[in-house]
Design an enzyme around this catalytic site. Structure first.
Site, PDB file in Angstrom:
ATOM      1  N   GLU A 248     121.857  62.523 -39.135  1.00 32.62           N
ATOM      2  CA  GLU A 248     122.967  61.741 -38.593  1.00 32.62           C
ATOM      3  C   GLU A 248     123.939  61.251 -39.662  1.00 32.62           C
ATOM      4  OE1 GLU A 248     123.760  61.297 -35.516  1.00 32.62           O
ATOM      5  OE2 GLU A 248     121.968  62.103 -34.540  1.00 32.62           O
TER       6      GLU A 248
ATOM      7  N   SER B 159      90.518  22.460   6.080  1.00 37.30           N
ATOM      8  CA  SER B 159      89.448  21.655   5.480  1.00 37.30           C
ATOM      9  C   SER B 159      89.429  21.691   3.963  1.00 37.30           C
ATOM     10  CB  SER B 159      88.091  22.119   6.022  1.00 37.30           C
ATOM     11  OG  SER B 159      87.994  21.850   7.401  1.00 37.30           O
TER      12      SER B 159
END
Length: 687
Positions: A104, A374
């Site tokens: 690159e 409960s």
């Protein structure tokens, strides 16, 4: 008209020496050139100083947050369909770094963001072809374009790219630029950055890539549609050869190493569909905490590259999801929610908001539309203990019509299936069998307002009204609230604020938030332990949770809860407090079989999550006395009353008389013949 030179001769002026004339001209040109050079140098220096001091624009690249579990394992790397896993340069294979630079920008460490040679070559080519095909972009220019610009091919964009490249070079080191570049470039298939690409193609971290793998991957960003090994392996190999040759030219590797790398057989991971995010309901919860409670903006959350370290245990999370899936597999419309936290520090370890996030994103873990039934009763009984009741308090189990508000109103509750023993029950038996008559007696005797105060101390924030039905869990609460409340029992009365985030770091590693969960002692430790001892009976023979006792291999306490539309199991060990809810989204009545699914989910999850942790007894604090009692008389057990049971009391509230007036000699041994091995183990532990 006479020439000027002839006029000079007539006037007696001799011609100037040509050499001196040219010398003066050169001197003037040199002075001009030097002046221009100085001016240019000063201007350039001022320009660079300006670039160095001027803030770079906001990046146009979205850096999605990285969410980690308590062990540092990545939970979610796929938000928005993008895969991003930033890593430091030191955690990237040197082969990959060299391969990328070679292909690159081979002069990366020599130029200042713009390569004059490459630029001149590109300009000449563009002029000849009357096009803009030659980019001549350095790594710095590519990073500038990816961060701040579009990819349109215009001279104005190229000029901006050059300026931003210079600015990056003045503000960042070469290694910082390279690190950002390798974390930004696109490798195809929604993978941004080398770490995501390395995991996708080779199922390994970027630091572990060898030369062959590195040279192949370095070629992909040039054109993922052409060089991705998923799409065209021949093109990918051709590009790899080109990169290896470039590395040889730049003395990064030898020719022999290049040839071996090219011939190496690579194992490419088969392309996988993007998996769904793990713990999706928890992920959404994290977003809400970050943006709403911690006041971090949504923009920063979505695109700031935050690293969020959470309390979640991915292993426990998977076990929770599997347990729910297993128990609900034959009931496609039945829903479930689970919240589990460590009562010692409030850390949320697992959260399931529903059986299918893809079908419905509503998080039922926070739904405050479900009656706990409960499972709310332990809060009532804790309030009773705080107000000088003891586990030996008795009420008769008969159909009863209660009056309240000075007799102006009445309330007539029913037991489950309208079954009554017509016997006098103590608190232990009332809890284990989930008796409704006992619970309403208790709340009316102790006071509904006091029960609400206790609920608030335990972290219940939902609307509660001072009515007798409150004892039976008639007011909706969330699984999150119930897990937190029961965690306070497990933590001997110390409530730790539930928390899901350990710390948050920004993209640069700066800590934005660190968790400091609030801790507060809200219950007397002895009272908390007595409640735990009472709730252990739920999993003993005759208790409503006994059907899953064979799944539990450790001490556990808890309470079941059932209404016409909801089933609950809320329980805990010393390490985990967990609330499980099962029901339908539209308040559809649940069947008896469906109401029994919450307890197995709780049991399978708890045992699975704690599989690697040895069973641990609940800590007995100071101020607790544990004795054998005769359940019928409520007195200390001796030889005359063999059906004894072990019961914990707040010191000073335990009975002092024996059931038959005897001395009590041998009472403990006499009662043992009716005890299970678990009772013996608890007795041994407490002795």
């Amino acid at each position: 008209m006479e020439p000027y030179s002839r006029k000079k001769r007539k006037a007696g002026v001799q011609d100037e020496d040509p050499v001196l004339l040219w010398f003066r001209r050169l001197k003037r040109l040199a002075a001009l050139g030097l002046s221009l050079l100085v001016i240019g140098t000063v201007a350039g220096a001022l320009f660079l100083l300006y670039l160095r001091s001027d803030a770079l624009p906001v990046s146009s690249v979205t850096l999605t947050p990285q969410i980690y579990d308590a062990q540092g394992e990545l939970i979610d790397a796929y938000q928005g369909g993008q895969k991003r896993q930033p890593v430091a340069l030191k955690d990237i294979s040197p082969y990959l770094v060299k391969a990328t630079i070679a292909i690159e920008d081979s002069r990366f460490y020599e130029h200042f963001g713009i390569d004059p040679k490459g630029l001149a070559r590109a300009v000449v080519t563009d002029i000849k072809t009357l096009s803009m095909e030659q980019g001549a972009s350095t790594i710095t220019q590519q990073l500038a374009r990816n961060l701040y610009l579009s990819h349109e091919r215009t001279w104005s964009r190229k000029m901006k790219e050059a300026v931003y490249a210079l600015q990056l070079e003045t503000q960042l080191s070469k290694d910082q630029i390279l690190e950002q570049y390798l974390n930004q470039i696109y490798y195809g298939h929604s993978a941004y950055g080398i770490q995501a690409a390395s995991r996708m193609f080779f199922d390994k971290d970027a630091k572990d890539l060898d030369l062959a793998e590195s040279s192949l991957l370095a070629g992909v960003p040039k054109g993922p549609r052409y060089y991705s090994p998923y799409l065209d392996m021949n093109n990918a190999k051709d590009r790899q050869r080109l990169i290896l040759d470039a590395m040889v030219r730049h003395n990064d590797i030898t020719k022999e190493e290049a040839d071996r790398a090219y011939e190496e057989k690579l194992t490419i991971v088969p392309q996988q569909p993007t998996p769904p995010a793990e713990a999706p309901y928890f992920r959404d919860y994290i977003r809400s905490v970050v943006t709403e409670k911690l006041n971090i903006s949504e923009a920063l959350y979505d695109s700031g590259g935050l690293k969020i370290y959470t309390t979640l245990d991915l292993r426990a999370q998977k076990i929770a999801e599997e347990a729910i899936g297993k128990q609900l597999k034959d009931a496609p419309e039945l829903q479930a929610a689970l919240v589990s936290l460590d009562p010692r520090n409030g850390a949320i370890k697992a959260m399931v908001g529903g059986r299918s996030y893809g079908a419905n994103q509503f998080n039922r873990a926070f739904a405050t539309t479900r009656q706990p039934g409960s499972s709310f009763k332990p809060i009532v009984y804790l309030t009773a203990l705080k107000n000088h009741f003891t586990p030996l308090q008795k009420y008769k189990d008969d159909p009863t019509e209660f009056s309240y508000e000075d007799g102006k109103k009445t309330y007539k509750p029913n037991n489950f299936d309208n079954k009554y023993t017509h016997e006098w029950l103590d608190m232990r038996r009332a809890i284990s069998t989930s008796n409704n008559i006992y619970a309403v007696h208790t709340i009316l005797d102790v006071g509904t307002d006091k029960v609400i105060d206790t609920a608030r101390q335990l972290g219940v924030t939902s609307r509660l009204e001072p009515l007798p039905s409150l004892a039976l869990g008639s007011f909706p609460v969330s699984p999150y609230e119930m897990a937190s409340a029961f965690g306070t029992f497990a933590n001997l009365g110390v409530r730790t604020e539930p928390n899901a985030i350990l710390r948050i770091e920004d993209n640069a590693g700066k800590i934005l938030y660190r968790s400091k969960p609030k801790q507060e002692k809200v219950i007397d430790p002895a009272q908390a332990y007595v409640m735990t001892n009472l709730m252990e009976s739920v999993f003993e023979e005759g208790g409503t949770g006994f059907r899953v006792s064979d799944l539990m291999k450790r001490p556990v306490a808890g309470k079941t809860g059932t209404t016409n539309t909801d089933a609950w199991m809320v329980g805990y060990t010393p390490e985990l407090s967990t609330a499980v809810w099962v029901g339908y989204d539209k308040d559809r009545v649940i069947s008896s079989a469906e109401s029994h699914k919450a307890a197995p989910i709780f049991a399978e999850y708890t045992e699975g999550a704690l599989e690697a942790i040895p069973p641990k007894q609940f800590t007995v604090p100071e101020g607790v006395v544990t004795v054998y009692i005769d359940p019928e008389s409520g007195k200390l057990a001796n030889e005359a009353c063999p059906h004894s049971q072990l019961q914990a009391f707040v010191q000073g509230t335990e009975p002092t008389e024996y059931c038959s007036g005897g001395s009590g000699t041998g009472a403990q041994d006499k009662g043992r013949e009716n005890k299970s091995w678990w009772d013996d183990l608890k007795r041994w532990w407490n002795d």
